[in-house]
Structures are given as C-alpha cells and as structure tokens.
Design a protein around this motif. Structure first.
Motif, PDB file in Angstrom:
ATOM      1  N   LYS A   1     -33.187   1.957 -86.076  1.00  0.00           N
ATOM      2  CA  LYS A   1     -34.163   0.632 -86.727  1.00  0.00           C
ATOM      3  C   LYS A   1     -34.856   1.330 -87.204  1.00  0.00           C
ATOM      4  O   LYS A   1     -35.652   0.717 -88.040  1.00  0.00           O
ATOM      5  CB  LYS A   1     -34.749  -0.245 -84.990  1.00  0.00           C
ATOM      6  CG  LYS A   1     -33.240  -1.292 -84.770  1.00  0.00           C
ATOM      7  CD  LYS A   1     -34.318  -1.963 -83.288  1.00  0.00           C
ATOM      8  CE  LYS A   1     -33.409  -3.258 -82.865  1.00  0.00           C
ATOM      9  NZ  LYS A   1     -34.083  -3.392 -81.684  1.00  0.00           N
TER      10      LYS A   1
ATOM     11  N   HIS B   1     -26.612  -4.508-100.849  1.00  0.00           N
ATOM     12  CA  HIS B   1     -27.592  -4.794-100.188  1.00  0.00           C
ATOM     13  C   HIS B   1     -26.809  -5.408 -99.292  1.00  0.00           C
ATOM     14  O   HIS B   1     -27.530  -4.446 -98.335  1.00  0.00           O
ATOM     15  CB  HIS B   1     -28.780  -5.509-100.799  1.00  0.00           C
ATOM     16  CG  HIS B   1     -29.705  -6.254 -99.422  1.00  0.00           C
ATOM     17  ND1 HIS B   1     -30.762  -5.629 -99.530  1.00  0.00           N
ATOM     18  CD2 HIS B   1     -29.926  -7.582 -99.051  1.00  0.00           C
ATOM     19  CE1 HIS B   1     -31.665  -5.577 -98.953  1.00  0.00           C
ATOM     20  NE2 HIS B   1     -31.182  -7.668 -98.650  1.00  0.00           N
ATOM     21  N   GLU B   2     -25.753  -6.481 -99.485  1.00  0.00           N
ATOM     22  CA  GLU B   2     -24.838  -6.334 -98.006  1.00  0.00           C
ATOM     23  C   GLU B   2     -24.674  -5.963 -97.402  1.00  0.00           C
ATOM     24  O   GLU B   2     -24.886  -6.165 -96.170  1.00  0.00           O
ATOM     25  CB  GLU B   2     -24.098  -7.626 -98.681  1.00  0.00           C
ATOM     26  CG  GLU B   2     -24.695  -8.967 -99.203  1.00  0.00           C
ATOM     27  CD  GLU B   2     -25.382  -8.840-100.777  1.00  0.00           C
ATOM     28  OE1 GLU B   2     -25.736  -9.702-101.193  1.00  0.00           O
ATOM     29  OE2 GLU B   2     -24.304  -7.988-101.417  1.00  0.00           O
TER      30      GLU B   2
ATOM     31  N   LYS C   1     -33.722   2.088 -90.397  1.00  0.00           N
ATOM     32  CA  LYS C   1     -33.932   0.973 -91.794  1.00  0.00           C
ATOM     33  C   LYS C   1     -34.946   0.553 -92.170  1.00  0.00           C
ATOM     34  O   LYS C   1     -35.307  -0.028 -92.974  1.00  0.00           O
ATOM     35  CB  LYS C   1     -33.224  -0.150 -90.411  1.00  0.00           C
ATOM     36  CG  LYS C   1     -32.681  -1.412 -91.501  1.00  0.00           C
ATOM     37  CD  LYS C   1     -32.188  -2.204 -90.678  1.00  0.00           C
ATOM     38  CE  LYS C   1     -31.939  -3.659 -91.199  1.00  0.00           C
ATOM     39  NZ  LYS C   1     -31.136  -4.910 -90.465  1.00  0.00           N
ATOM     40  N   SER C   2     -36.144   0.157 -91.090  1.00  0.00           N
ATOM     41  CA  SER C   2     -37.500   0.113 -91.553  1.00  0.00           C
ATOM     42  C   SER C   2     -38.101   1.246 -92.817  1.00  0.00           C
ATOM     43  O   SER C   2     -38.393   0.740 -93.706  1.00  0.00           O
ATOM     44  CB  SER C   2     -38.306  -0.283 -91.012  1.00  0.00           C
ATOM     45  OG  SER C   2     -39.992  -0.711 -90.522  1.00  0.00           O
TER      46      SER C   2
ATOM     47  N   TYR D   1     -26.245  -0.910 -91.289  1.00  0.00           N
ATOM     48  CA  TYR D   1     -27.154  -0.936 -90.161  1.00  0.00           C
ATOM     49  C   TYR D   1     -26.710  -2.105 -89.329  1.00  0.00           C
ATOM     50  O   TYR D   1     -26.992  -1.520 -87.555  1.00  0.00           O
ATOM     51  CB  TYR D   1     -28.801  -2.141 -90.456  1.00  0.00           C
ATOM     52  CG  TYR D   1     -29.062  -0.653 -91.395  1.00  0.00           C
ATOM     53  CD1 TYR D   1     -29.325   1.215 -90.201  1.00  0.00           C
ATOM     54  CD2 TYR D   1     -29.351  -0.375 -93.006  1.00  0.00           C
ATOM     55  CE1 TYR D   1     -30.624   1.928 -91.554  1.00  0.00           C
ATOM     56  CE2 TYR D   1     -30.062   1.211 -93.610  1.00  0.00           C
ATOM     57  CZ  TYR D   1     -30.590   1.962 -92.405  1.00  0.00           C
ATOM     58  OH  TYR D   1     -30.653   2.599 -93.381  1.00  0.00           O
ATOM     59  N   ASP D   2     -27.112  -3.437 -89.788  1.00  0.00           N
ATOM     60  CA  ASP D   2     -26.736  -4.635 -88.437  1.00  0.00           C
ATOM     61  C   ASP D   2     -25.549  -3.853 -87.479  1.00  0.00           C
ATOM     62  O   ASP D   2     -25.573  -3.845 -85.996  1.00  0.00           O
ATOM     63  CB  ASP D   2     -26.986  -5.898 -88.648  1.00  0.00           C
ATOM     64  CG  ASP D   2     -27.983  -6.219 -89.200  1.00  0.00           C
ATOM     65  OD1 ASP D   2     -28.527  -5.745 -89.446  1.00  0.00           O
ATOM     66  OD2 ASP D   2     -27.278  -7.426 -90.281  1.00  0.00           O
TER      67      ASP D   2
ATOM     68  N   SER E   1     -35.908   0.046 -95.985  1.00  0.00           N
ATOM     69  CA  SER E   1     -35.641  -1.002 -96.357  1.00  0.00           C
ATOM     70  C   SER E   1     -37.294  -2.121 -96.654  1.00  0.00           C
ATOM     71  O   SER E   1     -37.249  -2.089 -97.809  1.00  0.00           O
ATOM     72  CB  SER E   1     -35.304  -2.708 -95.456  1.00  0.00           C
ATOM     73  OG  SER E   1     -33.741  -1.824 -94.780  1.00  0.00           O
ATOM     74  N   ASP E   2     -37.764  -1.767 -95.874  1.00  0.00           N
ATOM     75  CA  ASP E   2     -39.494  -1.707 -96.165  1.00  0.00           C
ATOM     76  C   ASP E   2     -40.503  -0.703 -97.144  1.00  0.00           C
ATOM     77  O   ASP E   2     -40.815  -0.792 -97.623  1.00  0.00           O
ATOM     78  CB  ASP E   2     -39.994  -2.069 -95.000  1.00  0.00           C
ATOM     79  CG  ASP E   2     -39.234  -3.042 -94.119  1.00  0.00           C
ATOM     80  OD1 ASP E   2     -38.607  -3.846 -94.780  1.00  0.00           O
ATOM     81  OD2 ASP E   2     -39.523  -3.384 -92.920  1.00  0.00           O
TER      82      ASP E   2
ATOM     83  N   ASP F   1     -26.663  -3.601 -94.824  1.00  0.00           N
ATOM     84  CA  ASP F   1     -27.338  -4.414 -93.832  1.00  0.00           C
ATOM     85  C   ASP F   1     -26.160  -4.966 -93.089  1.00  0.00           C
ATOM     86  O   ASP F   1     -26.304  -4.599 -91.901  1.00  0.00           O
ATOM     87  CB  ASP F   1     -27.618  -5.688 -94.568  1.00  0.00           C
ATOM     88  CG  ASP F   1     -29.149  -6.720 -95.302  1.00  0.00           C
ATOM     89  OD1 ASP F   1     -30.015  -5.614 -94.748  1.00  0.00           O
ATOM     90  OD2 ASP F   1     -29.512  -7.080 -95.688  1.00  0.00           O
ATOM     91  N   ARG F   2     -24.657  -4.716 -93.153  1.00  0.00           N
ATOM     92  CA  ARG F   2     -23.709  -4.858 -92.289  1.00  0.00           C
ATOM     93  C   ARG F   2     -23.761  -3.579 -91.566  1.00  0.00           C
ATOM     94  O   ARG F   2     -23.406  -3.700 -90.209  1.00  0.00           O
ATOM     95  CB  ARG F   2     -22.472  -5.216 -93.195  1.00  0.00           C
ATOM     96  CG  ARG F   2     -22.132  -6.724 -93.424  1.00  0.00           C
ATOM     97  CD  ARG F   2     -21.161  -6.881 -93.842  1.00  0.00           C
ATOM     98  NE  ARG F   2     -20.474  -5.520 -94.712  1.00  0.00           N
ATOM     99  CZ  ARG F   2     -20.261  -6.331 -96.217  1.00  0.00           C
ATOM    100  NH1 ARG F   2     -20.853  -7.091 -96.331  1.00  0.00           N
ATOM    101  NH2 ARG F   2     -20.051  -5.433 -96.527  1.00  0.00           N
TER     102      ARG F   2
END
Length: 199
Positions: free
Chosen positions: A7, A175-176, A10-11, A182-183, A14-15, A179-180
């Motif tokens: 997590k 992007h999709e 990912k931050s 990581y999720d 992504s951020d 996200d998939r």
C-alpha cells in the motif's frame, strides 16, 4: 506487513509519482507498537528511487538487490511498478523459505538467485517462475508456513499470467491495468490475513 508496504508503494507510485526500484528485506521495516489502524509495515530507503518523469528508455541500468530483482529489470527493460511488485513476491518467498535466517537452506533454489551474470539470473528466475518449476519452490515451504502456499500461488498467478502458453513477465502500463495489479495483490493479502485469523 507485506500488505502495508505494498500500500505504501502504491501511494508512492500513484500519489508522489515515485518508483522505489529496490524492494528488499532490508528496505522493509516492521513497527511492532502500532495502533491497529496504522500500518505496521513501512517501506524505507529511497536512495534508488526515481521520479516517474525521469524514467527513460535510454541507458537502462540494473537497479535493486540481486536476489530480488525482477526478470524484466535483469533483461534491462525500463523499470516499472510491476517489476517492484514482482520483487515484493521474491521477498515474500525469501522470508518464508529462510524463516528469517540470512540465507536460504543449502538445497533451496533461491540460493541461485544471487549468483551469475544478469542474463543468467534472468533465465534462471524465468525458469523458476515457470508453471512446473514454481511448484518446487512452494515445496520448500516448511510445515509452519504451509498455509501461505495458497497466497504465494495467488501472487504468482497475478504477476505471471500465462499468455500464448508461456509465462508473461511484461507490464501493461495503462492506469486501469496498474490499479488492477495493485488491487489484486492487496486483495490476495487481505484474504490470506482473514484466512489466517480464522485458524
């Protein structure tokens, strides 16, 4: 611990638009006295990190800690978040198989992840992540960690899908897709944690 560091990764990605590039046991710390709501696993050491805007297809060096470097990076592909997530899987396998000792057992396949030229390491890891060979790595799990085999298998399925009959190690950078990825990995850890809690 691993879920929290993923997590965190990912931050960062992504951020903050930063790619860590050196996922290894030494760059993950566990905070024991944390509240339940706060993360216990934290990613440290951004010495090898790079801002996404600085990534280029030009001179591609190999960054990371040898046993945990992703196959694509060993092949000098442009480093991606998927490569770092692959490194997380190697750290997970290493942690389970070594059971917190410094080195894998004498007979472990993981011992070969530290030796040889980059292209030899890439070929060896690609072989070890193959459909048949990966089972022999799972066979190295001790009885104590038997329950984590299903998590390892799930991570392998997410990171190494079979395409045209072979293990795919590429990155879909949309992007999709990111996200998939990581999720899916975070969900796999969530489910494993819930399952362990029921034991």
């Amino acid at each position: 611990m691993f879920r929290d560091t993923i997590k965190c990764h990912k931050s960062l990605y992504s951020d903050a638009k930063i790619l860590h590039q050196d996922i290894s046991p030494g760059n993950i710390i566990i905070l024991d006295d944390q509240d339940e709501e706060k993360p216990r696993g934290v990613l440290i050491d951004l010495d090898s990190a790079i801002e996404l805007a600085e990534l280029s297809e030009g001179e591609l060096g190999i960054t990371g800690t040898r046993p945990f470097i992703a196959i694509g990076v060993l092949k000098r592909e442009c480093h991606t978040c998927r490569h770092d997530l692959e490194s997380f899987m190697y750290v997970f396998l290493w942690t389970v198989i070594t059971n917190h000792t410094e080195d894998p057992p004498e007979t472990s396949k993981l011992r070969q992840w530290s030796n040889g030229e980059w292209d030899e390491l890439a070929a060896r890891k690609l072989l070890d992540m193959g459909q048949d060979s990966f089972q022999s790595i799972l066979d190295e799990f001790t009885v104590e960690f038997e329950s984590l085999k299903s998590l390892a298998e799930r991570l392998w399925q997410i990171l190494f899908p079979i395409r045209d009959g072979v293990v795919w190690t590429g990155t879909d950078g949309s992007h999709e897709a990111v996200d998939r990825l990581y999720d899916g990995i975070i969900r796999a850890f969530d489910e494993a944690i819930a399952s362990e809690g029921e034991r």
